[in-house]
Design a protein around this motif. Structure first.
Motif, mmCIF file in Angstrom:
data_model
loop_
_atom_site.group_PDB
_atom_site.id
_atom_site.type_symbol
_atom_site.label_atom_id
_atom_site.label_comp_id
_atom_site.label_asym_id
_atom_site.label_seq_id
_atom_site.Cartn_x
_atom_site.Cartn_y
_atom_site.Cartn_z
ATOM 1 N N LYS A 45 0.499 -0.964 0.057
ATOM 2 C CA LYS A 45 -0.045 0.095 -0.244
ATOM 3 C C LYS A 45 1.123 1.429 0.400
ATOM 4 C CE LYS A 45 -4.108 -1.700 2.237
ATOM 5 N NZ LYS A 45 -4.776 -1.924 3.220
ATOM 6 N N LEU A 46 2.069 1.395 0.689
ATOM 7 C CA LEU A 46 3.049 2.380 0.523
ATOM 8 C C LEU A 46 3.073 2.472 -0.391
ATOM 9 C CD1 LEU A 46 3.776 4.466 2.201
ATOM 10 C CD2 LEU A 46 5.765 2.790 2.506
ATOM 11 N N ALA A 47 3.857 1.569 -1.616
ATOM 12 C CA ALA A 47 4.616 1.870 -2.533
ATOM 13 C C ALA A 47 3.609 2.231 -3.436
ATOM 14 C CB ALA A 47 5.132 0.466 -2.874
ATOM 15 N N GLU A 48 2.148 1.420 -3.262
ATOM 16 C CA GLU A 48 1.550 2.322 -4.527
ATOM 17 C C GLU A 48 0.854 3.258 -4.539
ATOM 18 O OE1 GLU A 48 -2.302 -0.250 -3.863
ATOM 19 O OE2 GLU A 48 -1.323 -2.088 -5.029
ATOM 20 N N ARG A 49 0.982 3.882 -3.294
ATOM 21 C CA ARG A 49 0.998 5.176 -2.153
ATOM 22 C C ARG A 49 2.132 6.229 -2.760
ATOM 23 N NH1 ARG A 49 -1.374 6.482 3.463
ATOM 24 N NH2 ARG A 49 -3.037 5.596 2.592
ATOM 25 N N LEU A 50 3.047 5.590 -2.350
ATOM 26 C CA LEU A 50 4.683 6.888 -3.586
ATOM 27 C C LEU A 50 4.461 6.645 -4.597
ATOM 28 C CD1 LEU A 50 6.448 6.418 0.105
ATOM 29 C CD2 LEU A 50 4.473 7.944 -0.248
ATOM 30 N N ASN A 51 3.607 5.899 -5.512
ATOM 31 C CA ASN A 51 4.167 5.825 -6.929
ATOM 32 C C ASN A 51 5.150 5.061 -7.006
ATOM 33 O OD1 ASN A 51 1.586 6.196 -8.097
ATOM 34 N ND2 ASN A 51 2.088 8.958 -7.849
ATOM 35 N N ILE A 52 5.768 3.864 -6.149
ATOM 36 C CA ILE A 52 7.155 3.559 -6.056
ATOM 37 C C ILE A 52 6.907 2.164 -7.187
ATOM 38 C CG2 ILE A 52 8.885 2.369 -4.970
ATOM 39 C CD1 ILE A 52 8.340 4.382 -2.676
ATOM 40 N N LYS A 53 7.511 2.111 -7.952
ATOM 41 C CA LYS A 53 7.534 0.730 -8.792
ATOM 42 C C LYS A 53 8.909 -0.193 -8.173
ATOM 43 C CE LYS A 53 5.017 1.647 -12.465
ATOM 44 N NZ LYS A 53 4.019 2.143 -11.949
ATOM 45 N N MET A 54 8.372 -1.811 -7.810
ATOM 46 C CA MET A 54 9.840 -2.421 -7.768
ATOM 47 C C MET A 54 10.697 -3.226 -9.046
ATOM 48 S SD MET A 54 10.677 -2.232 -4.218
ATOM 49 C CE MET A 54 10.609 -3.559 -3.441
ATOM 50 N N LEU A 55 11.260 -2.833 -9.138
ATOM 51 C CA LEU A 55 12.270 -3.901 -10.413
ATOM 52 C C LEU A 55 13.543 -4.514 -9.936
ATOM 53 C CD1 LEU A 55 12.435 -0.575 -12.535
ATOM 54 C CD2 LEU A 55 11.060 -2.419 -13.252
ATOM 55 N N ARG A 56 13.596 -5.106 -10.530
ATOM 56 C CA ARG A 56 14.713 -5.925 -10.125
ATOM 57 C C ARG A 56 15.870 -5.649 -10.528
ATOM 58 N NH1 ARG A 56 15.796 -12.448 -11.178
ATOM 59 N NH2 ARG A 56 17.793 -12.871 -10.469
ATOM 60 N N PHE A 57 16.938 -5.455 -8.760
ATOM 61 C CA PHE A 57 17.857 -4.966 -9.065
ATOM 62 C C PHE A 57 19.292 -5.722 -9.103
ATOM 63 C CE2 PHE A 57 21.624 -2.732 -6.768
ATOM 64 C CZ PHE A 57 22.024 -2.014 -7.458
ATOM 65 N N GLU A 58 20.233 -5.612 -10.354
ATOM 66 C CA GLU A 58 20.906 -6.536 -10.018
ATOM 67 C C GLU A 58 22.578 -5.317 -10.591
ATOM 68 O OE1 GLU A 58 20.945 -9.302 -13.719
ATOM 69 O OE2 GLU A 58 18.918 -9.245 -12.931
#
Length: 92
Positions: A63-76
């Motif tokens: 919910k926090l990520a949706e509210r802050l418009n954060i997209k979780m991407l794979r980090f390499e």
């Protein structure tokens, strides 16, 4: 009218319900209650509480990520190039 017995009333109500709808509740399937030792009960409660808190934390993070418009991407950090470098290839 004359008083009717509880059995007759139940049958009359059931017939009335049959006349109204064809919908039926599914039969209840359950295991009979089991007595557990207090230690096992406490262990199960602790396990369920941990699973609940983990699920609650995941939901809060989502919910926090949706509210802050954060997209979780794979980090390499090493990137795709390092993976190609590490592949073992036969020269033959």
């Amino acid at each position: 009218g004359s008083p009717i017995t509880a059995e007759e009333r139940r049958l009359r109500d059931k017939k009335h319900l049959d006349d109204i709808t064809a919908a039926r509740l599914p039969p209840l399937h359950h295991c009979p209650a089991k007595l557990l030792p207090i230690e096992e009960s406490i262990a199960i409660q602790i396990q369920q509480k941990a699973a609940f808190e983990e699920m609650q934390a995941k939901l809060a993070a989502q919910k926090l990520a949706e509210r802050l418009n954060i997209k979780m991407l794979r980090f390499e950090p090493e990137g795709e190039a390092s993976m190609q470098y590490r592949e073992v290839r036969d020269e033959d």
